[in-house]
Enzyme design. Structure first.
Site, PDB file in Angstrom:
ATOM      1  N   LYS A  37       1.019  -1.276  -0.025  1.00  0.00           N
ATOM      2  CA  LYS A  37      -0.101   0.048   0.069  1.00  0.00           C
ATOM      3  C   LYS A  37       1.013   1.109  -0.076  1.00  0.00           C
ATOM      4  CE  LYS A  37      -2.261  -0.870   3.927  1.00  0.00           C
ATOM      5  NZ  LYS A  37      -1.648  -2.245   4.195  1.00  0.00           N
ATOM      6  N   ARG A 112      -9.267   1.030   9.145  1.00  0.00           N
ATOM      7  CA  ARG A 112      -8.722  -0.487   9.489  1.00  0.00           C
ATOM      8  C   ARG A 112      -9.610  -1.120  10.373  1.00  0.00           C
ATOM      9  NH1 ARG A 112      -2.949   0.744   8.877  1.00  0.00           N
ATOM     10  NH2 ARG A 112      -1.755  -1.291   9.438  1.00  0.00           N
ATOM     11  N   ARG A 167      12.043  -6.063   5.665  1.00  0.00           N
ATOM     12  CA  ARG A 167      12.254  -4.907   5.306  1.00  0.00           C
ATOM     13  C   ARG A 167      13.349  -4.004   6.124  1.00  0.00           C
ATOM     14  NH1 ARG A 167       6.715  -1.745   5.070  1.00  0.00           N
ATOM     15  NH2 ARG A 167       6.417  -2.507   7.116  1.00  0.00           N
ATOM     16  N   ARG A 211      -0.097  -8.584  13.620  1.00  0.00           N
ATOM     17  CA  ARG A 211      -0.878  -7.518  12.780  1.00  0.00           C
ATOM     18  C   ARG A 211      -1.490  -8.319  11.595  1.00  0.00           C
ATOM     19  NH1 ARG A 211       4.589  -4.831  10.435  1.00  0.00           N
ATOM     20  NH2 ARG A 211       3.151  -3.263   9.410  1.00  0.00           N
TER      21      ARG A 211
HETATM   22  P1  AMP Z   1       1.246   0.502   9.114  1.00  0.00           P
HETATM   23  O1  AMP Z   1       2.525   1.321   8.990  1.00  0.00           O
HETATM   24  O2  AMP Z   1      -0.166   0.966   8.170  1.00  0.00           O
HETATM   25  O3  AMP Z   1       1.414  -0.912   8.649  1.00  0.00           O
HETATM   26  O4  AMP Z   1       0.712   0.511  10.471  1.00  0.00           O
HETATM   27  C1  AMP Z   1       1.821   0.629  11.710  1.00  0.00           C
HETATM   28  C2  AMP Z   1       0.818   0.353  12.873  1.00  0.00           C
HETATM   29  O5  AMP Z   1       0.173   1.804  13.284  1.00  0.00           O
HETATM   30  C3  AMP Z   1      -0.226  -0.665  12.936  1.00  0.00           C
HETATM   31  O6  AMP Z   1       0.054  -1.996  12.975  1.00  0.00           O
HETATM   32  C4  AMP Z   1      -1.144  -0.288  14.166  1.00  0.00           C
HETATM   33  O7  AMP Z   1      -0.684  -0.398  15.348  1.00  0.00           O
HETATM   34  C5  AMP Z   1      -1.208   1.278  13.797  1.00  0.00           C
HETATM   35  N1  AMP Z   1      -2.209   1.987  12.916  1.00  0.00           N
HETATM   36  C6  AMP Z   1      -1.766   2.421  11.455  1.00  0.00           C
HETATM   37  N2  AMP Z   1      -2.810   2.920  11.058  1.00  0.00           N
HETATM   38  C7  AMP Z   1      -3.991   2.531  11.974  1.00  0.00           C
HETATM   39  C8  AMP Z   1      -5.357   2.546  11.943  1.00  0.00           C
HETATM   40  N3  AMP Z   1      -5.985   2.975  10.716  1.00  0.00           N
HETATM   41  N4  AMP Z   1      -6.088   2.017  12.885  1.00  0.00           N
HETATM   42  C9  AMP Z   1      -5.514   1.659  13.925  1.00  0.00           C
HETATM   43  N5  AMP Z   1      -4.010   1.690  13.980  1.00  0.00           N
HETATM   44  C10 AMP Z   1      -3.539   1.891  13.240  1.00  0.00           C
END
Ligand code: AMP
Length: 257
Positions: A37, A112, A167, A211
């Site tokens: 994404k 999410r 990564r 996750r």
């Molecule tokens: P990402 O970089 O999108 O994988 O997000 C890393 C972490 O940030 C996730 O595992 C969540 O803990 C938190 N996070 C990111 N976006 C959201 C969201 N829309 N709702 C809740 N937690 C989020």
């Protein structure tokens, strides 16, 4: 899987889609962690000149700056669980108040949960109702009042695992590597500035499993929500980056058609 294609985004003019004042509007990129994404959001940003709004990046930025929000979010993020809807919704509301979203924007990692999706749907409905009443005359023809289009990306599980656990990031220049697919030339240091690469705390295998569990339980229903609303399509994320970008560009143009 989407088979239609458009020319590569590279070398195309920012702000154009079909070439004639194409307004991308709000675009949701959906998919499991590691599906691509962030990479695709950056490519769409470069192509259309609209902002990428990544809730993960916004949260990490708060963590680095040591804000109250960042301190509250860090433990939750490091465990692979989701930060509360109220915190994330407020963060997105702030960001959507900025002027650069008028032609559209790419939401990466949001919504999410179904609560977040309901909140977003309500925000967008209110905005387009106001535009319809011409209360905000200037916004009337703006992309930000278009209905959302959702693109869900899919990648097989084993690839997700390697993309996430492999990564590594350069803390200095932010360049991203992957020890399996795109390793640095020497050991684990950045090719550009020689800084030792780091791994995100939530990219280790145990946290990745959490996750993914959170994704299956809380985010997969969001994909079904947008599928049922229409203006939704799936794209195969297991192709070259440029090919996936082309598929997404074609998909958004078709859904906006
Ligand atoms: P990402 O970089 O999108 O994988 O997000 C890393 C972490 O940030 C996730 O595992 C969540 O803990 C938190 N996070 C990111 N976006 C959201 C969201 N829309 N709702 C809740 N937690 C989020």
């Amino acid at each position: 899987m989407v088979t239609a294609s458009v020319p590569s985004h590279q070398g195309m003019q920012a702000g154009t889609g079909t070439g004639v004042n194409f307004l991308p509007g709000p675009i949701l990129l959906l998919g499991a962690p590691g599906v691509g994404k962030g990479t695709q959001a950056k490519a769409l940003r470069a192509h259309w000149g609209i902002p990428q709004i990544s809730t993960g990046d916004l949260l990490r930025d708060n963590v680095v700056r040591g804000t109250e929000l960042g301190r509250a979010a860090k433990l939750v993020m490091d465990s692979g669980e989701l930060v509360s809807d109220s915190i994330v919704n407020a963060m997105v509301a702030n960001r959507l108040g900025e002027a650069d979203v008028r032609q559209g924007y790419i939401l990466d990692g949001f919504p999410r949960t179904l609560n977040q999706a309901d909140w977003l749907d309500e925000q967008l409905a209110t905005e387009s109702a106001l535009a319809g009443l011409e209360v905000h005359a200037e916004q009337f023809r703006a992309g930000s009042t278009l209905p959302v289009v959702a693109v869900a990306m899919q990648v097989p599980y084993t690839l997700l695992l390697r993309r996430i656990t492999g990564r590594r990031t350069c803390p200095a220049c932010k360049r991203i590597y992957n020890i399996y697919f795109q390793p640095p030339a020497y050991d684990l240091v950045c090719d550009i500035d020689g800084t030792p690469l780091t791994q995100r705390a939530d990219d280790v295998e145990e946290v990745f499993a959490e996750r993914l569990r959170a994704y299956e339980e809380l985010t997969a229903p969001v994909v079904e929500h947008y599928r049922s609303l229409g203006r939704f399509a799936e794209v195969d994320g297991d192709q070259t980056v440029d090919r996936v970008t082309s598929d997404i560009l074609a998909t958004v143009q078709r859904l906006r058609g």
